[in-house]
Design an enzyme around this catalytic site. Structure first.
Site, PDB file in Angstrom:
ATOM      1  N   ASP A 125       0.889  -1.205   0.078  1.00 55.04           N
ATOM      2  CA  ASP A 125       0.244   0.379  -0.288  1.00 55.04           C
ATOM      3  C   ASP A 125       1.136   1.119   0.035  1.00 55.04           C
ATOM      4  O   ASP A 125       1.144   1.304   0.828  1.00 55.04           O
ATOM      5  CB  ASP A 125      -0.834   0.113   1.135  1.00 55.04           C
ATOM      6  CG  ASP A 125      -1.540   1.044   1.533  1.00 55.04           C
ATOM      7  OD1 ASP A 125      -2.009   1.869  -0.106  1.00 55.04           O
ATOM      8  OD2 ASP A 125      -2.665   1.885   2.233  1.00 55.04           O
ATOM      9  N   LYS A 158       1.332   8.202   0.161  1.00 57.77           N
ATOM     10  CA  LYS A 158       1.850   7.797   2.077  1.00 57.77           C
ATOM     11  C   LYS A 158       2.983   9.337   2.322  1.00 57.77           C
ATOM     12  O   LYS A 158       3.961   9.351   1.101  1.00 57.77           O
ATOM     13  CB  LYS A 158       1.817   6.630   2.554  1.00 57.77           C
ATOM     14  CG  LYS A 158       0.839   5.545   2.969  1.00 57.77           C
ATOM     15  CD  LYS A 158       1.103   4.211   3.098  1.00 57.77           C
ATOM     16  CE  LYS A 158      -0.222   4.024   3.381  1.00 57.77           C
ATOM     17  NZ  LYS A 158      -1.092   3.750   4.533  1.00 57.77           N
ATOM     18  N   ASP A 215      -5.940   6.916  -0.718  1.00 58.37           N
ATOM     19  CA  ASP A 215      -5.205   5.798   0.111  1.00 58.37           C
ATOM     20  C   ASP A 215      -5.976   5.156   1.373  1.00 58.37           C
ATOM     21  O   ASP A 215      -5.928   4.398   2.552  1.00 58.37           O
ATOM     22  CB  ASP A 215      -4.739   6.483   1.193  1.00 58.37           C
ATOM     23  CG  ASP A 215      -3.457   5.556   2.399  1.00 58.37           C
ATOM     24  OD1 ASP A 215      -3.114   4.365   2.158  1.00 58.37           O
ATOM     25  OD2 ASP A 215      -2.537   6.131   3.158  1.00 58.37           O
ATOM     26  N   GLU A 263      -7.925   3.175   0.198  1.00 61.08           N
ATOM     27  CA  GLU A 263      -8.514   1.616  -0.177  1.00 61.08           C
ATOM     28  C   GLU A 263      -8.904   1.009   0.382  1.00 61.08           C
ATOM     29  O   GLU A 263     -10.013  -0.247  -0.240  1.00 61.08           O
ATOM     30  CB  GLU A 263      -7.366   1.347  -1.469  1.00 61.08           C
ATOM     31  CG  GLU A 263      -6.064   0.302  -0.418  1.00 61.08           C
ATOM     32  CD  GLU A 263      -5.657   1.189   1.173  1.00 61.08           C
ATOM     33  OE1 GLU A 263      -5.568   0.222   1.724  1.00 61.08           O
ATOM     34  OE2 GLU A 263      -5.104   1.933   0.892  1.00 61.08           O
ATOM     35  N   ARG A 314     -10.997  -0.164   2.620  1.00 60.39           N
ATOM     36  CA  ARG A 314     -12.630  -0.551   2.641  1.00 60.39           C
ATOM     37  C   ARG A 314     -13.528  -0.784   1.192  1.00 60.39           C
ATOM     38  O   ARG A 314     -14.606  -1.053   0.924  1.00 60.39           O
ATOM     39  CB  ARG A 314     -13.517   1.108   3.297  1.00 60.39           C
ATOM     40  CG  ARG A 314     -13.313   2.012   2.225  1.00 60.39           C
ATOM     41  CD  ARG A 314     -13.547   3.876   3.725  1.00 60.39           C
ATOM     42  NE  ARG A 314     -12.369   3.482   4.397  1.00 60.39           N
ATOM     43  CZ  ARG A 314     -11.918   4.168   5.264  1.00 60.39           C
ATOM     44  NH1 ARG A 314     -13.537   5.269   5.763  1.00 60.39           N
ATOM     45  NH2 ARG A 314     -10.563   4.365   6.063  1.00 60.39           N
TER      46      ARG A 314
END
Length: 502
Positions: free
Chosen positions: A270, A277, A347, A349, A351
């Site tokens: 991620d 991030k 970010d 993502e 869910r």
């Protein structure tokens, strides 16, 4: 893989590299815990006094090595702290024993065999010590040079006082070994670098295990996902050269009366996508598939234990990367359910992939659904790094999972789903946005997921963002890196289902 044996041999006669004993604090005195009487006798009844001279206090997490005296076949005695001694007639808590055994196994890294002379009179104590030792002996060394001088984890654990012919003891040890090995499977997956663990290779690992354990595995590739309309999974994976997958892995039993569906977030890496991030937050993001790893390992454990329940795992696998094809903030995705979602933050993502998997799992109308995910930093802010949050659409089910987690030694806390936070996800463009109010962000994520659970289905959400990956020094049976958080809770929930209690 660490071997586990039950032995009625005496501590004085068994050959091993080390003997493990427990010590505890009783008032101002240090005492030797039950199970180590023969070891204490070899010290002329002065083992506690010798340990106190060496500075031992009996505190949990403490490990003290000393040379074994004449009369013991093992050259080393390792005393592990059990904390305060229980009241007269009471036994040491199972989590205390589990952590002590883990501490011992870590302290004996590089040894071939250790004999554990800890209190194991009851089956639950046998299970706890076995689990702790096998989990504590874990090490992830797949990417390290394996020279002849390289140390390896403890190779064999012998539980003294645990009777191999006692059905309860034997069953407890066999269960502990299966569960511990599956937790370690999850840890291996979590620790695998993201250049080697992609959605495709993760799915392949499930297929391999499926053949070994008689599981039914179905893998939806990017073409099948597109044909089926899985807009959430496809949207998250759109920016990566490694295509997404949705994996269904199912264990069934002919006598099963209950079906438990487990849904795991499987973001194999991620980056945050276009909502990248910040520096310092990317280095551990290989762990963002911990929920899928836990679900996968739980299904395999259910098969190994032969539970009389149907347990189905749904692994929503994708890699979240920024590129010219990546989903952008402001894009609208049409989910598998038919709902549209405005993506305000790429970010958020997890869910999105879980939403598609929850809808698909609901179509099979299971008795209950539990999703597991490293979902929000907000949950870590609320509960710290060792406790996972539990949300549910049924208060009793939430309480049951919390009780189970406490029973198996996993820290958790029930969290609400405040209806007033739902309004923050209203979108002027789509049916719902993937972000809402910043305050209570972990609860907002739970409310988002609830929108995609089938009507009338009991559901719970475990946010394991804190305990899934441990960045500090190892402690007890918890290693640095992937932990396998929630596997013990999910396995016990599946056992409850098999017992008709779901």
């Amino acid at each position: 893989m660490t071997a586990l044996t039950l032995s009625t041999a005496g501590a004085a006669t068994l050959r091993a590299d080390a003997l493990v004993v427990g010590v505890a604090k009783s008032g101002k005195e240090l005492i030797v815990a039950p199970g180590a009487e023969a070891v204490d006798k070899a010290f002329d009844g002065r083992l506690a006094a010798v340990l106190e001279t060496l500075g031992a206090s009996g505190a949990e997490g403490e490990a003290t090595k000393l040379p074994a005296p004449a009369g013991l076949k093992a050259p080393v005695v390792l005393a592990v702290g059990l904390g305060g001694a229980p009241e007269d007639g009471e036994a040491f808590g199972t989590e205390t024993l589990r952590r002590a055994a883990g501490t011992a196994a870590r302290a004996l890294f590089g040894s071939k065999k250790a004999a554990f002379a800890l209190p194991v009179a009851e089956a639950d104590a046998v299970s706890a010590v076995a689990e702790g030792a096998l989990l504590g002996a874990y090490a992830f060394t797949a990417y390290q040079e394996a020279g002849k001088d390289a140390k390896k984890p403890l190779a064999e654990v012998a539980l003294l006082g645990a009777k191999p012919r006692d059905k309860a003891h034997k069953a407890a040890a066999e269960r502990a070994q299966a569960v511990a090995e599956e937790i370690n499977r999850a840890r291996d997956l979590i620790n695998t670098p993201p250049n080697d663990l992609t959605p495709v290779t993760f799915a392949a690992a499930v297929q391999t295990a499926g053949k070994e354990h008689g599981l039914k595995v179905q893998v939806l590739d990017e073409k099948a996902l597109a044909k089926g309309g899985y807009g959430g999974i496809l949207g998250v994976g759109a920016g990566s050269e490694n295509p997404p997958r949705l994996v269904r892995v199912a264990y069934t039993h002919p006598k099963a009366e209950k079906t438990l569906a487990l849904v795991g977030k499987g973001i194999t890496y991620d980056s945050g996508g276009i909502s990248l991030k910040p520096a310092g937050h990317n280095e551990t993001m290989k762990c963002d598939m911990s929920g899928a790893a836990a679900v996968f390992s739980t299904v395999v454990a259910a098969a190994r234990l032969g539970l009389e329940a149907n347990v189905t795992g749904w692994l929503a696998l994708a890699e979240n990367m920024p590129s010219g094809s990546a989903t952008r903030p402001g894009d609208v995705l049409r989910m598998y359910s038919g709902k549209t979602v405005e993506v305000l933050n790429t970010d958020a993502e997890g869910r999105l992939v879980l939403a598609d998997a929850l809808t698909r799992a609901s179509e099979e109308n299971p008795d209950a659904i539990v999703d597991v995910a490293t979902l929000t930093g907000a949950m870590m802010l609320a509960l710290g790094s060792r406790t996972f949050g539990i949300m549910a659409n049924d208060d009793e089910f939430r309480s049951t999972i919390h009780e189970i987690a406490e029973e198996v030694g996993e820290a958790s806390w029930p969290m609400p789903l405040p209806a007033d936070l739902r309004k923050g996800m209203d979108s002027p463009t789509a049916d719902i946005a993937n972000m809402g109010e910043r305050m209570g962000g972990g609860l907002v994520a739970g409310l988002f997921l609830q929108e995609f659970v089938g009507e009338g289905i009991t559901w719970a959400h475990l946010d394991i963002a804190g305990p899934a990956f441990h960045e500090g020094a190892p402690y007890g049976y918890t290693p640095k890196g992937g932990t396998g958080s929630s596997v013990r809770t999910l396995v016990r929930l599946a056992e409850r289902a098999a017992e008709g209690e779901l």
